[in-house]
Design a protein around this motif. Structure first.
Motif, PDB file in Angstrom:
ATOM      1  N   TYR A   1     -34.450  10.928  25.640  1.00  0.00           N
ATOM      2  CA  TYR A   1     -33.585  10.120  24.770  1.00  0.00           C
ATOM      3  C   TYR A   1     -32.916  10.964  23.693  1.00  0.00           C
ATOM      4  CZ  TYR A   1     -38.203  10.264  22.499  1.00  0.00           C
ATOM      5  OH  TYR A   1     -39.407  10.687  21.989  1.00  0.00           O
ATOM      6  N   TRP A   2     -31.828  10.451  23.158  1.00  0.00           N
ATOM      7  CA  TRP A   2     -31.222  11.002  21.941  1.00  0.00           C
ATOM      8  C   TRP A   2     -30.388   9.924  21.269  1.00  0.00           C
ATOM      9  CZ3 TRP A   2     -25.896  11.084  21.423  1.00  0.00           C
ATOM     10  CH2 TRP A   2     -25.146  10.979  22.604  1.00  0.00           C
ATOM     11  N   LEU A   3     -30.211  10.149  19.968  1.00  0.00           N
ATOM     12  CA  LEU A   3     -29.533   9.166  19.119  1.00  0.00           C
ATOM     13  C   LEU A   3     -28.551   9.904  18.206  1.00  0.00           C
ATOM     14  CD1 LEU A   3     -30.037   6.092  18.565  1.00  0.00           C
ATOM     15  CD2 LEU A   3     -31.584   6.817  16.738  1.00  0.00           C
TER      16      LEU A   3
ATOM     17  N   ILE B   1     -42.060   8.839  18.044  1.00  0.00           N
ATOM     18  CA  ILE B   1     -41.752   7.700  18.925  1.00  0.00           C
ATOM     19  C   ILE B   1     -42.911   7.405  19.886  1.00  0.00           C
ATOM     20  CG2 ILE B   1     -40.193   6.902  20.752  1.00  0.00           C
ATOM     21  CD1 ILE B   1     -37.943   8.288  19.081  1.00  0.00           C
TER      22      ILE B   1
ATOM     23  N   LEU C   1     -27.766  17.926  17.824  1.00  0.00           N
ATOM     24  CA  LEU C   1     -28.436  17.748  19.121  1.00  0.00           C
ATOM     25  C   LEU C   1     -28.893  19.080  19.719  1.00  0.00           C
ATOM     26  CD1 LEU C   1     -26.100  15.066  20.785  1.00  0.00           C
ATOM     27  CD2 LEU C   1     -28.404  14.713  19.881  1.00  0.00           C
TER      28      LEU C   1
ATOM     29  N   TRP D   1     -32.461  20.630  19.741  1.00  0.00           N
ATOM     30  CA  TRP D   1     -33.574  20.185  20.606  1.00  0.00           C
ATOM     31  C   TRP D   1     -33.185  19.996  22.058  1.00  0.00           C
ATOM     32  CZ3 TRP D   1     -37.367  21.394  17.784  1.00  0.00           C
ATOM     33  CH2 TRP D   1     -37.377  21.149  16.411  1.00  0.00           C
ATOM     34  N   LEU D   2     -31.897  19.857  22.355  1.00  0.00           N
ATOM     35  CA  LEU D   2     -31.477  19.518  23.721  1.00  0.00           C
ATOM     36  C   LEU D   2     -30.599  20.639  24.281  1.00  0.00           C
ATOM     37  CD1 LEU D   2     -30.577  15.779  23.003  1.00  0.00           C
ATOM     38  CD2 LEU D   2     -32.645  16.648  24.106  1.00  0.00           C
TER      39      LEU D   2
ATOM     40  N   ARG E   1     -33.604   3.626  11.934  1.00  0.00           N
ATOM     41  CA  ARG E   1     -33.514   2.151  12.035  1.00  0.00           C
ATOM     42  C   ARG E   1     -34.399   1.591  13.153  1.00  0.00           C
ATOM     43  NH1 ARG E   1     -27.079   1.263  10.844  1.00  0.00           N
ATOM     44  NH2 ARG E   1     -26.843   3.220   9.722  1.00  0.00           N
ATOM     45  N   GLY E   2     -35.172   2.461  13.760  1.00  0.00           N
ATOM     46  CA  GLY E   2     -36.041   1.992  14.841  1.00  0.00           C
ATOM     47  C   GLY E   2     -35.315   1.755  16.149  1.00  0.00           C
TER      48      GLY E   2
ATOM     49  N   GLN F   1     -30.141   7.382  12.856  1.00  0.00           N
ATOM     50  CA  GLN F   1     -31.599   7.545  12.821  1.00  0.00           C
ATOM     51  C   GLN F   1     -32.184   6.652  11.727  1.00  0.00           C
ATOM     52  OE1 GLN F   1     -32.794  12.024  13.740  1.00  0.00           O
ATOM     53  NE2 GLN F   1     -31.228  11.903  12.181  1.00  0.00           N
TER      54      GLN F   1
ATOM     55  N   THR G   1     -37.176   3.664  19.042  1.00  0.00           N
ATOM     56  CA  THR G   1     -38.506   3.104  19.328  1.00  0.00           C
ATOM     57  C   THR G   1     -38.360   1.793  20.089  1.00  0.00           C
ATOM     58  OG1 THR G   1     -39.364   4.151  17.334  1.00  0.00           O
ATOM     59  CG2 THR G   1     -40.666   2.362  18.265  1.00  0.00           C
ATOM     60  N   ARG G   2     -37.419   0.978  19.682  1.00  0.00           N
ATOM     61  CA  ARG G   2     -37.221  -0.308  20.359  1.00  0.00           C
ATOM     62  C   ARG G   2     -36.689  -0.108  21.785  1.00  0.00           C
ATOM     63  NH1 ARG G   2     -33.592  -3.625  16.379  1.00  0.00           N
ATOM     64  NH2 ARG G   2     -33.271  -1.710  15.191  1.00  0.00           N
TER      65      ARG G   2
ATOM     66  N   ARG H   1     -42.028  14.260  26.647  1.00  0.00           N
ATOM     67  CA  ARG H   1     -42.264  15.640  26.212  1.00  0.00           C
ATOM     68  C   ARG H   1     -41.397  15.942  25.012  1.00  0.00           C
ATOM     69  NH1 ARG H   1     -43.345  19.357  31.469  1.00  0.00           N
ATOM     70  NH2 ARG H   1     -44.682  17.861  32.519  1.00  0.00           N
ATOM     71  N   CYS H   2     -41.994  16.494  23.969  1.00  0.00           N
ATOM     72  CA  CYS H   2     -41.251  16.799  22.746  1.00  0.00           C
ATOM     73  C   CYS H   2     -41.617  18.216  22.289  1.00  0.00           C
ATOM     74  CB  CYS H   2     -41.631  15.880  21.587  1.00  0.00           C
ATOM     75  SG  CYS H   2     -41.713  14.127  21.963  1.00  0.00           S
TER      76      CYS H   2
ATOM     77  N   ARG I   1     -39.476  13.917  14.472  1.00  0.00           N
ATOM     78  CA  ARG I   1     -38.905  12.574  14.666  1.00  0.00           C
ATOM     79  C   ARG I   1     -39.130  12.104  16.107  1.00  0.00           C
ATOM     80  NH1 ARG I   1     -35.791   9.545  11.729  1.00  0.00           N
ATOM     81  NH2 ARG I   1     -35.306  10.223   9.617  1.00  0.00           N
TER      82      ARG I   1
HETATM   83  C1  LIG Z   1     -35.614  11.795  18.410  1.00  0.00           C
HETATM   84  C2  LIG Z   1     -34.733  10.735  17.762  1.00  0.00           C
HETATM   85  C3  LIG Z   1     -34.208   9.791  18.824  1.00  0.00           C
HETATM   86  C4  LIG Z   1     -35.563   9.962  16.746  1.00  0.00           C
HETATM   87  O1  LIG Z   1     -34.744   9.085  16.040  1.00  0.00           O
HETATM   88  P1  LIG Z   1     -35.379   8.117  14.910  1.00  0.00           P
HETATM   89  O2  LIG Z   1     -34.265   7.402  14.280  1.00  0.00           O
HETATM   90  O3  LIG Z   1     -36.305   8.895  14.070  1.00  0.00           O
HETATM   91  O4  LIG Z   1     -36.266   7.104  15.757  1.00  0.00           O
HETATM   92  P2  LIG Z   1     -36.125   5.520  15.721  1.00  0.00           P
HETATM   93  O5  LIG Z   1     -34.733   5.133  16.058  1.00  0.00           O
HETATM   94  O6  LIG Z   1     -37.192   4.976  16.545  1.00  0.00           O
HETATM   95  O7  LIG Z   1     -36.355   5.174  14.168  1.00  0.00           O
HETATM   96  C5  LIG Z   1     -37.612   5.350  13.569  1.00  0.00           C
HETATM   97  C6  LIG Z   1     -37.452   5.160  12.074  1.00  0.00           C
HETATM   98  O8  LIG Z   1     -36.933   3.857  11.837  1.00  0.00           O
HETATM   99  C7  LIG Z   1     -37.911   3.069  11.102  1.00  0.00           C
HETATM  100  N1  LIG Z   1     -37.830   1.715  11.655  1.00  0.00           N
HETATM  101  C8  LIG Z   1     -37.071   0.730  11.124  1.00  0.00           C
HETATM  102  N2  LIG Z   1     -37.158  -0.367  11.870  1.00  0.00           N
HETATM  103  C9  LIG Z   1     -37.995  -0.084  12.891  1.00  0.00           C
HETATM  104  C10 LIG Z   1     -38.476  -0.830  14.009  1.00  0.00           C
HETATM  105  N3  LIG Z   1     -38.096  -2.091  14.221  1.00  0.00           N
HETATM  106  N4  LIG Z   1     -39.298  -0.216  14.889  1.00  0.00           N
HETATM  107  C11 LIG Z   1     -39.676   1.048  14.704  1.00  0.00           C
HETATM  108  N5  LIG Z   1     -39.272   1.803  13.652  1.00  0.00           N
HETATM  109  C12 LIG Z   1     -38.425   1.236  12.757  1.00  0.00           C
HETATM  110  C13 LIG Z   1     -39.227   3.795  11.316  1.00  0.00           C
HETATM  111  O9  LIG Z   1     -40.107   3.541  10.268  1.00  0.00           O
HETATM  112  C14 LIG Z   1     -38.759   5.228  11.309  1.00  0.00           C
HETATM  113  O10 LIG Z   1     -38.452   5.574   9.976  1.00  0.00           O
HETATM  114  P3  LIG Z   1     -38.668   7.067   9.401  1.00  0.00           P
HETATM  115  O11 LIG Z   1     -37.643   7.896  10.045  1.00  0.00           O
HETATM  116  O12 LIG Z   1     -38.442   6.879   7.952  1.00  0.00           O
HETATM  117  O13 LIG Z   1     -40.046   7.474   9.791  1.00  0.00           O
HETATM  118  C15 LIG Z   1     -33.538  11.392  17.028  1.00  0.00           C
HETATM  119  O14 LIG Z   1     -34.028  12.132  15.944  1.00  0.00           O
HETATM  120  C16 LIG Z   1     -32.752  12.323  17.925  1.00  0.00           C
HETATM  121  O15 LIG Z   1     -32.001  11.884  18.781  1.00  0.00           O
HETATM  122  N6  LIG Z   1     -32.891  13.655  17.736  1.00  0.00           N
HETATM  123  C17 LIG Z   1     -32.104  14.644  18.436  1.00  0.00           C
HETATM  124  C18 LIG Z   1     -32.330  14.653  19.936  1.00  0.00           C
HETATM  125  C19 LIG Z   1     -33.788  14.724  20.279  1.00  0.00           C
HETATM  126  O16 LIG Z   1     -34.567  15.376  19.626  1.00  0.00           O
HETATM  127  N7  LIG Z   1     -34.146  14.039  21.387  1.00  0.00           N
HETATM  128  C20 LIG Z   1     -35.528  14.000  21.849  1.00  0.00           C
HETATM  129  C21 LIG Z   1     -35.885  15.212  22.616  1.00  0.00           C
HETATM  130  S1  LIG Z   1     -37.592  15.160  23.112  1.00  0.00           S
END
Ligand SMILES: CC(C)(COP(=O)(O)OP(=O)(O)OC[C@H]1O[C@@H](n2cnc3c(N)ncnc32)[C@H](O)[C@@H]1OP(=O)(O)O)[C@@H](O)C(=O)NCCC(=O)NCCS
Length: 192
Positions: free
Chosen positions: A97-99, A143, A34, A37-38, A106-107, A104, A110-111, A132-133, A139
């Motif tokens: 947001y963060w996960l 979104i 984390l 980026w955070l 599983r969407g 990561q 995004t959902r 803002r990213c 990743r």
């Molecule tokens: C930014 C962050 C939340 C992105 O997480 P992520 O898992 O990539 O995003 P999602 O949960 O939306 O998942 C998208 C992935 O799931 C897939 N997916 C599966 N089912 C899906 C669905 N129903 N809808 C959308 N995507 C889906 C997508 O194809 C995508 O796959 P890919 O990674 O192979 O491209 C995560 O990387 C994170 O927390 N990073 C650290 C903190 C951070 O950077 N926060 C944001 C600061 S601006």
């Protein structure tokens, strides 16, 4: 105070003090990832700081100025999403947001983000949503792109995170551009 089911797997719950332990454990387990980026992941490291963050977000919620929600995925705390502020005059807000790293791909975000955008343009009646990213945070950038946000510009060296300046991309979405769908169980409406 609210639990908001996004779909069969995901539920958003307003963060309350009872969640502080679980939030702290989740950030501990994901801190190295984390902090890339955070900025808070580096500076807020204790349970007391997590509790203070939750108190501030509850105050923010009470004032109608946004919220911070935990994301539960299959009954397990998976991350967080929120509105940093609600600017009523200009009818705009910004999502953050963060996960957890292992969840990561599983969407989930995004959902969750789609539901929060629905809420912003629906019950909250806002006109503009921003995300803002950091330019290097691919990743995160994926979104708003998936959700149809427009890339509006880059703020150069806008944030100091993990020992260096990062350029920040602003994604914006306007209410008329959003394909409206009914918000499923949006109890946020009552309070925000
Ligand atoms: C930014 C962050 C939340 C992105 O997480 P992520 O898992 O990539 O995003 P999602 O949960 O939306 O998942 C998208 C992935 O799931 C897939 N997916 C599966 N089912 C899906 C669905 N129903 N809808 C959308 N995507 C889906 C997508 O194809 C995508 O796959 P890919 O990674 O192979 O491209 C995560 O990387 C994170 O927390 N990073 C650290 C903190 C951070 O950077 N926060 C944001 C600061 S601006």
């Amino acid at each position: 105070m609210f639990a908001w089911r996004v779909d069969d797997e995901i539920e958003l719950r307003l963060l309350e003090l009872e969640h502080a332990g679980a939030m702290h454990r989740l950030t501990e387990a994901n801190r190295a990832y984390l902090r890339r980026w955070l900025p808070w992941a580096e500076s807020e490291t204790t349970l007391e700081q997590t509790e203070a963050f939750i108190r501030r977000s509850l105050q923010q919620f009470a004032e109608g100025n946004g919220f911070q929600a935990g994301i539960w995925y299959r009954q397990e705390l998976a991350g967080a999403i929120g509105l940093h502020y609600v600017d009523r005059r200009n009818r705009r807000t910004e999502i953050g947001y963060w996960l957890a790293e292992p969840l990561q791909g599983r969407g989930i975000m995004t959902r969750a983000c789609r539901a929060v955008v629905d809420h912003a343009f629906g019950p909250l009646g806002l006109h503009r949503v921003e995300i803002r990213c950091a330019t290097g945070n691919h990743r995160s950038r994926a979104i708003p792109r998936r959700l149809g946000f427009r890339e509006e510009g880059v703020l150069r060296q806008w944030a100091w995170v993990d020992g260096r300046f990062h350029d920040m991309v602003i994604y914006g979405l306007l209410a008329p551009e959003w394909r409206r769908e009914p918000v499923r169980g949006g109890p946020l409406a009552a309070s925000l």
